[in-house]
Design a protein around this motif. Sequence first.
Motif, PDB file in Angstrom:
ATOM      1  N   LEU A 149      40.959  36.626  39.721  1.00 21.05           N
ATOM      2  CA  LEU A 149      41.296  37.822  40.494  1.00 21.05           C
ATOM      3  C   LEU A 149      40.199  38.854  40.297  1.00 21.05           C
ATOM      4  O   LEU A 149      39.819  39.156  39.161  1.00 21.05           O
ATOM      5  N   LYS A 150      39.698  39.391  41.414  1.00 20.78           N
ATOM      6  CA  LYS A 150      38.644  40.396  41.348  1.00 20.78           C
ATOM      7  C   LYS A 150      39.162  41.721  41.886  1.00 20.78           C
ATOM      8  O   LYS A 150      39.816  41.764  42.934  1.00 20.78           O
ATOM      9  N   LEU A 151      38.877  42.774  41.159  1.00 18.93           N
ATOM     10  CA  LEU A 151      39.282  44.126  41.561  1.00 18.93           C
ATOM     11  C   LEU A 151      38.067  45.039  41.549  1.00 18.93           C
ATOM     12  O   LEU A 151      37.151  44.822  40.742  1.00 18.93           O
ATOM     13  N   PRO A 152      38.005  46.001  42.459  1.00 19.36           N
ATOM     14  CA  PRO A 152      39.067  46.448  43.371  1.00 19.36           C
ATOM     15  C   PRO A 152      39.131  45.675  44.693  1.00 19.36           C
ATOM     16  O   PRO A 152      39.945  45.982  45.548  1.00 19.36           O
ATOM     17  N   LEU A 163      48.321  34.123  48.220  1.00 15.39           N
ATOM     18  CA  LEU A 163      48.492  34.925  47.005  1.00 15.39           C
ATOM     19  C   LEU A 163      48.397  36.404  47.364  1.00 15.39           C
ATOM     20  O   LEU A 163      47.439  36.842  47.999  1.00 15.39           O
ATOM     21  N   LYS A 164      49.383  37.175  46.956  1.00 17.93           N
ATOM     22  CA  LYS A 164      49.410  38.604  47.247  1.00 17.93           C
ATOM     23  C   LYS A 164      49.099  39.399  45.987  1.00 17.93           C
ATOM     24  O   LYS A 164      49.623  39.094  44.910  1.00 17.93           O
ATOM     25  N   ILE A 165      48.260  40.407  46.116  1.00 17.88           N
ATOM     26  CA  ILE A 165      47.882  41.246  44.982  1.00 17.88           C
ATOM     27  C   ILE A 165      48.236  42.688  45.294  1.00 17.88           C
ATOM     28  O   ILE A 165      47.680  43.288  46.221  1.00 17.88           O
ATOM     29  N   ASN A 166      49.156  43.233  44.553  1.00 17.93           N
ATOM     30  CA  ASN A 166      49.543  44.636  44.689  1.00 17.93           C
ATOM     31  C   ASN A 166      48.883  45.448  43.585  1.00 17.93           C
ATOM     32  O   ASN A 166      49.040  45.133  42.397  1.00 17.93           O
ATOM     33  N   VAL A 167      48.152  46.484  43.961  1.00 18.97           N
ATOM     34  CA  VAL A 167      47.466  47.335  42.990  1.00 18.97           C
ATOM     35  C   VAL A 167      48.144  48.700  42.939  1.00 18.97           C
ATOM     36  O   VAL A 167      48.284  49.374  43.964  1.00 18.97           O
ATOM     37  N   ASN A 168      48.568  49.082  41.751  1.00 19.31           N
ATOM     38  CA  ASN A 168      49.221  50.376  41.539  1.00 19.31           C
ATOM     39  C   ASN A 168      48.419  51.147  40.493  1.00 19.31           C
ATOM     40  O   ASN A 168      48.702  51.063  39.298  1.00 19.31           O
ATOM     41  N   GLY A 195      34.414  47.476  37.937  1.00 17.15           N
ATOM     42  CA  GLY A 195      35.239  46.425  38.509  1.00 17.15           C
ATOM     43  C   GLY A 195      35.871  45.554  37.437  1.00 17.15           C
ATOM     44  O   GLY A 195      35.649  45.731  36.232  1.00 17.15           O
ATOM     45  N   PHE A 196      36.663  44.618  37.869  1.00 14.67           N
ATOM     46  CA  PHE A 196      37.424  43.774  36.947  1.00 14.67           C
ATOM     47  C   PHE A 196      37.532  42.375  37.543  1.00 14.67           C
ATOM     48  O   PHE A 196      37.771  42.208  38.735  1.00 14.67           O
ATOM     49  N   ALA A 197      37.349  41.370  36.722  1.00  6.98           N
ATOM     50  CA  ALA A 197      37.532  39.982  37.145  1.00  6.98           C
ATOM     51  C   ALA A 197      38.039  39.172  35.958  1.00  6.98           C
ATOM     52  O   ALA A 197      37.463  39.229  34.870  1.00  6.98           O
TER      53      ALA A 197
END
Length: 420
Positions: A149-152, A163-168, A195-197
């Motif tokens: 999973l990579k963010l943002p 696959l659903k990714i909800n960011v709060n 970022g984040f992975a």
Amino acid sequence: MVGLYIEDLSDGNVIVKSNSEKSMIPASIMKALTSATALSIFDPEGTFRTPVTTTGAIRNGVIEGDIVISTIGDPTVESRHFPSKLGFADSVVKHLKGLHVTEIKGSVVIDEKGFKDESTPQGWLDEDITALYGAGLYASNFRDNHVVLKLPSKETVPVTPALKINVNPSKERLKVSRKRDTKVYEITGRIPSKGFASKYTNPAPGSAMRAEVLDRIRSAGIKISDDASGIKKGTRDLYVHHSPRVMDVLRSLMFRSDNMMAEGMLRSTLPGRTRDDAARRELEMWRGRGLDTDGVTVKDGSGLSRMDRMTPKFMAELLKWMACSDMRDEYTSLFPRAGMEGTMRRFLKGTPLEGRIAMKTGSMRGVQCFAGYKLDDNDKPTHVVVIMVNNFSVGRDKLRREISDMLLSTFDIDWVAFGQ
């Protein structure tokens, strides 16, 4: 609680016996039961087969219908642990090219109707289902059911549209969670500026498989719709994907203690039925062979369930039965050697029992278990060895040293245990 059972196979003399009929948590020595069951049912040279077919007519390079992948719960598709078997999507494209296909009017369809029950096994904890060791088994399995999973950006590798990714976002520490039996990851907290992975379990591997096959088809210059045609007639074989041999899968899962592959082997023993059905059939088989299954509870094939139970005597009797069967050599080869291999590579290393003890390990919080054999110079089993410890409070390293001391003493070896 300590349960012990060590028996000399040459004369049936029980050398060590303590709490042998107590029902205890086995952790990953459950995989020794799963592997024995699989070897009893399957040809060791056999494979999982995943057929890929087309529907509708093929005229002038155009497939009127769909590409259908009929998945059966094979846990090895595109697994990094079997590099020689990689290239599933490329193989599909190769066979399309062989038919001179230039267009597919339908789409790629994943047919999972032959596989029941994709629920998380009872006794798996919430913390297990996102951790890589807790990858679930599904009708379709792809790339070990792991995903980055990579963010943002919310990108996933492999691409998994379902696959659903909800960011709060918040100022709190970043937390990644997923409720069992869902395809939704909840991300809460502060995302680092760079970022984040990170890698987690993929609860939608069929979606990843479909996306990769679609991508490869398009990259090969073949036009394809993203809408299934619904055509059922005119089925034609395109390609059959073969997994590694059963023996190779069993050896890999036993040496690495792979939970998802163990679940796949249990489920494959009763195709088209539920996990509970496969577990019931497994115990019925061993009861039919004269083993006492009182105190044995099977909730999964891996031992990750905290609801699994086993007695040291049952495991010892199973090991003994296999050692006396025509499957002896295949079965004993599945157990890592002490000081040399797999999860046993550090245990008893540098002692006279290095390479002479072959056991499956099992560990989780408060649990340390071993089950397997002592071998002679010709690698034939001379003793069955079962050690089960539940609810211990000392350090695990200290406990393992005590167990190694006990084994050296039991087999009359005058040796100072490694590390002391």
